[in-house]
Write a protein that holds these residues in place. Structure first.
Motif, mmCIF file in Angstrom:
data_model
loop_
_atom_site.group_PDB
_atom_site.id
_atom_site.type_symbol
_atom_site.label_atom_id
_atom_site.label_comp_id
_atom_site.label_asym_id
_atom_site.label_seq_id
_atom_site.Cartn_x
_atom_site.Cartn_y
_atom_site.Cartn_z
ATOM 1 N N THR A 333 -10.021 11.450 -1.850
ATOM 2 C CA THR A 333 -10.070 12.583 -0.931
ATOM 3 C C THR A 333 -11.485 12.761 -0.393
ATOM 4 O O THR A 333 -12.457 12.783 -1.157
ATOM 5 N N PHE A 334 -11.586 12.864 0.938
ATOM 6 C CA PHE A 334 -12.856 13.047 1.630
ATOM 7 C C PHE A 334 -12.871 14.423 2.290
ATOM 8 O O PHE A 334 -11.838 14.911 2.759
ATOM 9 N N ASP A 335 -14.067 15.042 2.360
ATOM 10 C CA ASP A 335 -14.184 16.255 3.161
ATOM 11 C C ASP A 335 -14.447 15.865 4.623
ATOM 12 O O ASP A 335 -14.462 14.682 4.978
ATOM 13 N N ALA A 336 -14.661 16.849 5.468
ATOM 14 C CA ALA A 336 -14.801 16.589 6.899
ATOM 15 C C ALA A 336 -16.028 15.747 7.221
ATOM 16 O O ALA A 336 -16.070 15.076 8.260
ATOM 17 N N ASP A 337 -17.035 15.727 6.326
ATOM 18 C CA ASP A 337 -18.238 14.938 6.554
ATOM 19 C C ASP A 337 -18.161 13.542 5.939
ATOM 20 O O ASP A 337 -19.138 12.790 5.969
ATOM 21 N N GLY A 338 -17.008 13.208 5.336
ATOM 22 C CA GLY A 338 -16.852 11.890 4.737
ATOM 23 C C GLY A 338 -17.343 11.783 3.317
ATOM 24 O O GLY A 338 -17.459 10.681 2.775
ATOM 25 N N ASN A 339 -17.627 12.921 2.660
ATOM 26 C CA ASN A 339 -18.033 12.894 1.259
ATOM 27 C C ASN A 339 -16.800 12.836 0.360
ATOM 28 O O ASN A 339 -15.812 13.532 0.603
ATOM 29 N N VAL A 340 -16.874 12.038 -0.681
ATOM 30 C CA VAL A 340 -15.784 11.970 -1.649
ATOM 31 C C VAL A 340 -15.785 13.244 -2.480
ATOM 32 O O VAL A 340 -16.784 13.593 -3.115
ATOM 33 N N THR A 341 -14.662 13.951 -2.472
ATOM 34 C CA THR A 341 -14.546 15.170 -3.272
ATOM 35 C C THR A 341 -13.642 14.989 -4.485
ATOM 36 O O THR A 341 -13.705 15.774 -5.421
ATOM 37 N N ALA A 342 -12.810 13.960 -4.472
ATOM 38 C CA ALA A 342 -11.947 13.675 -5.622
ATOM 39 C C ALA A 342 -11.403 12.267 -5.474
ATOM 40 O O ALA A 342 -11.307 11.721 -4.378
ATOM 41 N N ALA A 343 -11.060 11.671 -6.589
ATOM 42 C CA ALA A 343 -10.391 10.368 -6.587
ATOM 43 C C ALA A 343 -9.616 10.242 -7.881
ATOM 44 O O ALA A 343 -10.119 10.592 -8.956
ATOM 45 N N ALA A 344 -8.407 9.792 -7.775
ATOM 46 C CA ALA A 344 -7.567 9.594 -8.948
ATOM 47 C C ALA A 344 -6.617 8.455 -8.653
ATOM 48 O O ALA A 344 -6.377 8.102 -7.503
ATOM 49 N N GLY A 345 -6.078 7.868 -9.700
ATOM 50 C CA GLY A 345 -5.164 6.767 -9.452
ATOM 51 C C GLY A 345 -4.586 6.202 -10.718
ATOM 52 O O GLY A 345 -4.709 6.776 -11.807
ATOM 53 N N THR A 346 -3.990 5.042 -10.561
ATOM 54 C CA THR A 346 -3.293 4.400 -11.663
ATOM 55 C C THR A 346 -3.331 2.897 -11.487
ATOM 56 O O THR A 346 -3.395 2.390 -10.360
ATOM 57 N N SER A 347 -3.311 2.196 -12.607
ATOM 58 C CA SER A 347 -3.242 0.740 -12.606
ATOM 59 C C SER A 347 -1.806 0.350 -12.916
ATOM 60 O O SER A 347 -1.294 0.634 -14.008
ATOM 61 N N ILE A 348 -1.157 -0.265 -11.951
ATOM 62 C CA ILE A 348 0.293 -0.473 -11.989
ATOM 63 C C ILE A 348 0.606 -1.924 -12.337
ATOM 64 O O ILE A 348 0.119 -2.846 -11.675
ATOM 65 N N GLY A 349 1.409 -2.128 -13.346
ATOM 66 C CA GLY A 349 1.838 -3.473 -13.704
ATOM 67 C C GLY A 349 3.015 -3.917 -12.857
ATOM 68 O O GLY A 349 3.923 -3.132 -12.571
ATOM 69 N N VAL A 350 3.005 -5.173 -12.443
ATOM 70 C CA VAL A 350 4.133 -5.754 -11.715
ATOM 71 C C VAL A 350 5.155 -6.209 -12.753
ATOM 72 O O VAL A 350 4.871 -7.083 -13.580
ATOM 73 N N ALA A 351 6.325 -5.630 -12.722
ATOM 74 C CA ALA A 351 7.340 -5.902 -13.741
ATOM 75 C C ALA A 351 7.784 -7.360 -13.697
ATOM 76 O O ALA A 351 7.982 -7.935 -12.623
ATOM 77 N N LEU A 352 7.946 -7.940 -14.867
ATOM 78 C CA LEU A 352 8.346 -9.340 -14.968
ATOM 79 C C LEU A 352 9.802 -9.564 -14.590
ATOM 80 O O LEU A 352 10.208 -10.701 -14.332
ATOM 81 N N ASP A 353 10.597 -8.479 -14.556
ATOM 82 C CA ASP A 353 12.024 -8.629 -14.270
ATOM 83 C C ASP A 353 12.446 -7.961 -12.966
ATOM 84 O O ASP A 353 13.644 -7.819 -12.701
ATOM 85 N N ARG A 354 11.489 -7.532 -12.159
ATOM 86 C CA ARG A 354 11.862 -6.864 -10.914
ATOM 87 C C ARG A 354 12.334 -7.905 -9.898
ATOM 88 O O ARG A 354 12.061 -9.105 -10.013
ATOM 89 N N ASP A 355 13.023 -7.441 -8.863
ATOM 90 C CA ASP A 355 13.494 -8.339 -7.811
ATOM 91 C C ASP A 355 12.300 -8.845 -7.001
ATOM 92 O O ASP A 355 11.402 -8.082 -6.658
ATOM 93 N N PRO A 356 12.271 -10.137 -6.683
ATOM 94 C CA PRO A 356 11.176 -10.672 -5.880
ATOM 95 C C PRO A 356 11.372 -10.376 -4.402
ATOM 96 O O PRO A 356 12.477 -10.044 -3.954
ATOM 97 N N ASP A 357 10.314 -10.498 -3.634
ATOM 98 C CA ASP A 357 10.412 -10.441 -2.188
ATOM 99 C C ASP A 357 11.157 -11.683 -1.709
ATOM 100 O O ASP A 357 10.795 -12.817 -2.059
#
Length: 683
Positions: A333-357
């Motif tokens: 998240t950036f404010d109007a001047d482009g300063n970072v005010t927050a950042a959050a996230g997750t590291s997502i594993g690609v499932a070994l049994d999911r359907d492929p593209d």
């Protein structure tokens, strides 16, 4: 000092500045919740040429959240290998497309990768032999807004780098601010088209987002960039950040490939104006509780990890394990001047049994499986011993994979040398970094595919007469950073090497021209040829005739700072992979025996016994039981077997850290334990 907050915003966002100050790294373990984002519509790609073009009309002057999707170090892991935990590129593409679609519903989305997009392997060898674009290019087309260049992207020379880039449809920019490609024609043409560039500006959701690339300054020493010139990272990135800011871009991401996330963390403290850093090259896991990327592994830090920059602004740093196993999702998240005010996230594993593209599956995975299966079915021999090729072992001590490869270079060199009018090699040296299977190969069939797994680069067998002092310098240099596991560790044939682990490691300018700096090195103690001739005795070179050396052209050209580039080598016309396959099939008559190739490789490179090494310890010593490290061991599985859970490995590390072992080594890095070490296990 960094300011840690517990709410969803930083207590007082600091404004952008160019004031540099001396600072220690302040890594703040914080994963703040993002502010709500204003939906800005579907992603609209810009021209990617970095010149800005027409300025878009900003939709909102208030807080803005941008979703960054990223990965790194794909390294040609295109095919699924469920047993080893690799989902394959088709499942990765399917996961990435779903994440992109979901994120686009809430605001701007940027998709990036931070280098090492392909890697020498059987799969890449098949890809290079086909007509048209490489399979890696086909698989990744249409996924990214921009990609960084990593060291492995130059392993086969700039022409293959250019072929990889040219294979993308639609084309996208490949970034590195600290390289100059003007002396390499194929890359220079791409640079003129904006497809190789220091940075680019991505227009998405009505926003202009700058992206800068950077690659390790070690590039000339660990890869094959030929005439590509590499400069220091910090000034190149800062200059590009300043240029983007002057162009009105106030949201800037760095995708860098510096080999270890700690390098990016150290870089931050000297930078200003860079808002987010995506690291690559280290295979490091940053994760939070509940993240699905490698959930059984211990992360090296939270996702994101926060570091203060030179102006006191807090910068989120992220990365992920490679091989298409994980995708990072960072909401900034950036404010109007482009300063970072927050950042959050997750590291997502690609499932070994999911359907492929479906497209990646039909256009890449299925034809590649067919071609790899054909190569892999050609048997060159069998082995009655496990072949130890894991990186942490191979890069710190002799192993049978290393000895097998070194013997192949020496023996096949002896067969080939007369045809080129040169003397047969007496000795051979190869580096641990050139041996890439990174696994213990089980006893049984050895195929052409196995030899590709071990020796996948386009390294050619070469030979030359080498002065004794140069051979000694080479070995001193190759042993200089132990006990750290690095690719320069030597595996030898035709000689034995004894070193003092307590001696001073040679100082080398690895960020420059490999020039010798203090100290000169006092580790090498003895070098003895198989016929008994001493080359080094008690640390001193014994005067005498030069020695004929077999090695690979990467090292002959000065790779890994081996001091050979001033010598004239003769190319013997085969790759090291072909030499290995021929050696097993012909010279070993198809049999790799435990007698000739024990797991420790015959201890051809060994530490001299230290004074005062441990002795007399028994299983009843104190509150510990004793355990001898076996092939295949890691602290995690030792803890799982003896302490009930792998996550208790730190207790074993703490009980053994710094304790001298019988080979002169000591446990200093939890990722590096040696076969035969005796560890104390808390009772």
């Amino acid at each position: 000092m960094a300011v840690t907050t517990t709410g969803t915003e930083l207590a007082e966002p600091r404004r952008r500045g160019r004031r540099l100050r001396a600072a220690a790294i302040a890594v703040v373990m914080l994963a703040a919740m993002p502010l709500a984002a204003t939906p800005l519509g579907a992603q609209a790609d810009g021209d990617g040429n970095g010149d800005g073009g027409a300025r878009p009309t900003l939709i909102s002057a208030g807080p803005l959240t941008v979703t960054i999707l990223h990965n790194n170090d794909g390294e040609s892991k295109l095919l699924p290998d469920v047993e080893s935990g690799f989902p394959g590129v088709a499942r990765f593409v399917a996961e990435m497309r779903e994440l992109q679609a979901a994120a686009a519903e809430t605001g701007p989305v940027v998709t990036l990768t931070s280098g090492d997009n392909f890697l020498a392997s059987l799969e890449l060898g098949v890809s290079l032999d086909r007509e048209g674009p490489m399979y890696d290019s086909v698989a990744l087309s249409g996924i990214y807004d921009a990609m960084a260049l990593g060291n492995h992207d130059f392993d086969f020379g700039p022409d293959v780098t250019a072929r990889f880039i040219e294979g993308f449809d639609p084309p996208i920019p490949f970034l590195s601010a600290n390289i100059d490609v003007s002396a390499e024609p194929a890359l220079a043409v791409l640079a003129d088209r904006g497809l190789v560039a220091p940075s680019t500006v991505i227009e998405t959701g009505g926003e202009r987002i700058g992206v800068i690339g950077a690659v390790t300054p070690w590039l000339p020493n660990i890869s094959s960039p030929r005439k590509v010139m590499v400069s220091a990272v910090l000034p190149a990135v800062q200059a590009e950040a300043d240029r983007l800011a002057a162009d009105g871009v106030n949201k800037i991401i760095l995708v860098s490939h510096l080999q270890d996330v700690r390098e990016e963390e150290a870089l931050v403290v000297g930078l200003t104006g860079v808002d987010v850093i995506i690291a690559g090259g280290g295979d490091d896991l940053l994760a939070n509780p509940g993240d699905t990327c490698q959930p059984d592994e211990e992360p090296v830090g939270p996702y994101p990890t926060w570091v203060d920059d030179a102006a006191g602004s807090r910068v989120p740093v992220v990365t992920a394990p490679g091989g298409y196993r994980c995708i990072g999702k960072l909401e900034v998240t950036f404010d109007a001047d482009g300063n970072v005010t927050a950042a959050a996230g997750t590291s997502i594993g690609v499932a070994l049994d999911r359907d492929p593209d479906a497209t990646a599956q039909s256009d890449v995975v299925e034809p590649l499986i067919a071609e790899v299966t054909l190569v892999d079915s050609t048997v060159v021999g069998t082995s009655d011993v496990e072949l130890e090729g894991r990186k942490p072992v191979l890069r710190t001590q002799s192993t049978n994979v290393g000895s097998l490869m070194a013997d192949a270079l020496r023996v096949r060199g002896a067969h080939l040398a007369p045809g080129f009018g040169v003397a047969a090699p007496q000795v051979a040296v190869t580096n641990g970094g050139g041996l890439r299977n990174d696994s213990v190969i089980g006893a049984g069939m050895v195929s052409v595919g196995t030899t590709w797994d071990i020796a996948p680069f386009n390294n050619v067998l070469v030979t030359a007469e080498v002065p004794r002092a140069t051979l000694a310098e080479l070995l001193e240099r190759a042993l200089s950073v132990l006990p750290r596991a690095t690719g320069q560790f030597p595996h030898v044939s035709g000689m034995t090497v004894v070193y003092d682990p307590d001696g001073a490691g040679q100082g080398i300018d690895r960020d420059g021209d490999c020039a010798l700096i203090e100290p000169s090195g006092t580790r090498l103690r003895e070098v003895t040829l198989d016929d008994g001739t001493q080359i080094v005795a008690s640390g001193e070179v014994v005067p005498g005739d030069p020695v004929t050396l077999a090695t690979v052209d990467f090292l002959a050209n000065g790779g890994d700072c081996y001091p050979l580039s001033d010598l004239s080598f003769t190319r013997l016309g085969v790759t090291y992979q072909q030499a290995l396959a021929d050696y097993i099939a012909e010279d070993l008559s198809g049999m790799i025996s435990a007698e000739q190739y024990p797991v420790d490789g015959g201890n051809r490179v060994m530490a001299q016994a230290s004074e005062g090494e441990p002795g007399g310890e028994t299983a009843a010593d104190g509150n510990y039981v004793l355990y001898t490290v076996q092939p295949g061991d890691f602290l995690w599985n030792i803890a799982a077997a003896h302490l009930g859970h792998g996550a208790r490995w730190p207790a074993i590390f703490e009980a053994n850290e710094g304790r001298p072992q019988s080979d002169g080594g000591a446990l200093t890095d939890p990722n590096l334990i040696r076969i035969g070490w005796v560890l104390r296990i808390p009772a």
